[in-house]
Design a protein around this motif. Structure first.
Motif, short mmCIF file in Angstrom:
data_model
loop_
_atom_site.label_atom_id
_atom_site.label_comp_id
_atom_site.label_asym_id
_atom_site.label_seq_id
_atom_site.Cartn_x
_atom_site.Cartn_y
_atom_site.Cartn_z
N GLN A 78 0.57 -0.73 0.04
CA GLN A 78 -0.23 -0.02 0.43
C GLN A 78 1.17 1.30 0.15
N LEU A 79 1.92 1.65 -1.12
CA LEU A 79 2.57 2.31 -0.57
C LEU A 79 2.28 3.03 -2.42
N ALA A 80 1.98 2.25 -3.25
CA ALA A 80 1.89 2.64 -4.39
C ALA A 80 0.47 2.30 -4.75
N ILE A 81 -0.42 2.60 -5.54
CA ILE A 81 -0.79 2.70 -6.88
C ILE A 81 -1.00 2.67 -8.56
N LYS A 82 -1.27 1.34 -8.66
CA LYS A 82 -1.19 0.75 -9.98
C LYS A 82 -2.76 1.40 -10.86
N TYR A 83 -2.40 1.95 -11.83
CA TYR A 83 -3.38 2.61 -12.42
C TYR A 83 -3.84 2.32 -13.97
N SER A 84 -4.49 1.78 -15.53
CA SER A 84 -4.36 2.73 -15.62
C SER A 84 -5.47 3.70 -17.05
N MET A 85 -4.77 4.05 -17.86
CA MET A 85 -5.87 4.65 -19.01
C MET A 85 -7.37 4.06 -19.75
N ASP A 86 -7.65 4.93 -20.54
CA ASP A 86 -8.65 4.46 -21.03
C ASP A 86 -8.30 3.45 -21.92
N ASN A 87 -7.29 4.00 -22.37
CA ASN A 87 -6.85 2.49 -23.64
C ASN A 87 -5.83 1.43 -23.72
N LYS A 88 -5.45 1.39 -21.85
CA LYS A 88 -5.33 0.66 -20.88
C LYS A 88 -3.89 0.21 -21.60
N ARG A 89 -3.52 1.05 -22.66
CA ARG A 89 -1.79 -0.07 -23.48
C ARG A 89 -0.88 0.07 -22.45
N TYR A 90 -0.82 1.27 -21.38
CA TYR A 90 0.26 0.99 -20.36
C TYR A 90 -0.12 1.19 -18.37
#
Length: 148
Positions: A78-90
């Motif tokens: 719980q030290l970082a959060i991973k997320y993606s944008m609309d295109n989910k490419r990155y």
């Protein structure tokens, strides 16, 4: 290049590694590698809106897989959060409040302490040392990759 000079340089690199190991004791389950990634995420987030895992890998000279593994571990802690944008490419990363606090406590404060410890070291000498180590790393890395 003189062989004795190379030996002295190698010994100095070993001493530099020992300097890195003088970081304050870290919380259970947190390694210096995690701290290095926290530092990279923080630094990158100061100059770009979204930090990609590939950005971290390039910044730290890690494979994308290794960077992703460290980010995953930071996410589990719980030290970082991973997320993606609309295109989910990155896949993007940002520090949590606790991750920001770890940055402040274990990176920022320690770098401030080192700033005072190294106060008597000439800035030009420090810059030459940095450039020399970076160049040596590049040459050794290049040589190793040419043999593969």
């Amino acid at each position: 290049m003189d062989k004795k000079l190379i030996k002295s340089f190698y010994d100095a690199c070993y001493a530099a590694k020992k300097i890195v190991e003088t970081i304050p004791p870290l919380p259970r389950g947190l390694s210096p590698h995690h701290l290095h990634v926290i530092n990279a995420v923080h630094s990158l987030s100061q100059v770009q809106e979204n930090v990609r895992i590939i950005d971290i890998a390039m910044r730290l000279d890690l494979s994308k897989g290794t960077a992703a593994e460290y980010v995953h571990e930071l996410s589990e802690k719980q030290l970082a959060i991973k997320y993606s944008m609309d295109n989910k490419r990155y896949m993007y990363v940002r520090l949590t409040k606790q991750g920001d606090q770890y940055y402040a406590d274990y990176v920022e404060k320690y770098h401030e302490k080192l700033t005072h410890i190294f106060d008597g070291v000439n800035n030009n000498d420090m810059l030459i040392t940095i450039r020399t180590i970076q160049q040596a790393y590049y040459l050794i890395y290049q040589e190793r990759n040419n043999k593969q």
